[in-house]
Design a protein around this motif. Structure first.
Motif, short mmCIF file in Angstrom:
data_model
loop_
_atom_site.label_atom_id
_atom_site.label_comp_id
_atom_site.label_asym_id
_atom_site.label_seq_id
_atom_site.Cartn_x
_atom_site.Cartn_y
_atom_site.Cartn_z
N ILE A 105 0.54 -0.71 0.21
CA ILE A 105 -0.16 -0.26 -0.38
C ILE A 105 0.78 1.22 0.13
CG2 ILE A 105 -1.75 1.90 1.45
CD1 ILE A 105 -2.89 -0.94 1.77
N ARG A 106 1.65 1.41 0.82
CA ARG A 106 2.92 2.66 0.77
C ARG A 106 3.32 2.25 -0.51
NH1 ARG A 106 4.88 1.06 6.09
NH2 ARG A 106 3.52 1.72 7.53
N VAL A 107 4.12 1.65 -1.24
CA VAL A 107 4.64 1.37 -2.12
C VAL A 107 4.06 2.26 -3.55
CG1 VAL A 107 5.74 0.68 -4.24
CG2 VAL A 107 6.09 -0.02 -2.03
N TYR A 108 2.54 1.48 -3.50
CA TYR A 108 1.56 2.05 -4.98
C TYR A 108 0.94 3.59 -4.03
CZ TYR A 108 -3.04 3.47 -6.46
OH TYR A 108 -4.32 3.42 -6.33
N GLN A 109 0.91 4.22 -2.86
CA GLN A 109 0.23 5.32 -2.70
C GLN A 109 1.24 6.09 -3.01
OE1 GLN A 109 0.03 5.25 1.43
NE2 GLN A 109 -2.29 5.01 1.06
N SER A 110 2.99 5.83 -2.71
CA SER A 110 3.95 6.82 -3.20
C SER A 110 3.94 7.21 -4.66
CB SER A 110 5.86 6.34 -2.71
OG SER A 110 6.14 4.90 -4.07
N PHE A 111 3.75 5.75 -5.64
CA PHE A 111 4.10 5.77 -7.01
C PHE A 111 3.13 6.99 -7.08
CE2 PHE A 111 5.29 1.62 -7.29
CZ PHE A 111 7.14 2.41 -7.60
N LEU A 112 1.89 7.39 -6.74
CA LEU A 112 1.18 7.85 -6.89
C LEU A 112 1.74 9.62 -6.87
CD1 LEU A 112 -2.53 6.54 -6.02
CD2 LEU A 112 -1.62 6.42 -8.48
#
Length: 119
Positions: A105-112
């Motif tokens: 979830i953190r990786v996904y949010q960082s990409f966004l």
């Protein structure tokens, strides 16, 4: 639907953080200490004068014991429907540990966040 004015989003985010802080019965100084940010900086965030980074939002979320994605959505950084669908899918996975789900979830949010900063 037109996008929210970024200034309005930051002002709404600040109001939300202030309300969560009050509900948690924390002073600005105490929340600033818990989130590891300066007292004046937190005050400026609450008043919508400063745009905090994703990392600062995450620190504030941890200190308030709310989800970082809720702050990202309120700031207009993260699209609620799109984020909710993928995040819900990740959380529903039974073959991943909780810590693994949090990392995804953190990786996904960082990409966004990275993509949003590039616009």
């Amino acid at each position: 639907m037109p996008d929210k004015d970024p200034r309005e989003a930051w002002h709404e985010l600040g109001g939300y953080i202030r309300e969560q802080r009050r509900q948690a019965e924390l002073s600005v100084r105490k929340l600033a200490d818990l989130a590891n940010v300066s007292n004046p900086y937190l005050s400026q965030i609450e008043r919508g004068l400063k745009r905090p980074s994703a990392e600062i939002l995450q620190q504030i979320a941890r200190a308030l014991e709310v989800s970082a994605e809720s702050l990202y959505v309120r700031a207009g950084i993260l699209d609620e429907d799109r984020a909710s669908d993928l995040i819900a899918t990740i959380r529903a996975q039974t073959d991943l540990r909780t810590d693994q789900k949090q990392v995804l979830i953190r990786v996904y949010q960082s990409f966004l966040m990275e993509n949003d900063d590039g616009n």
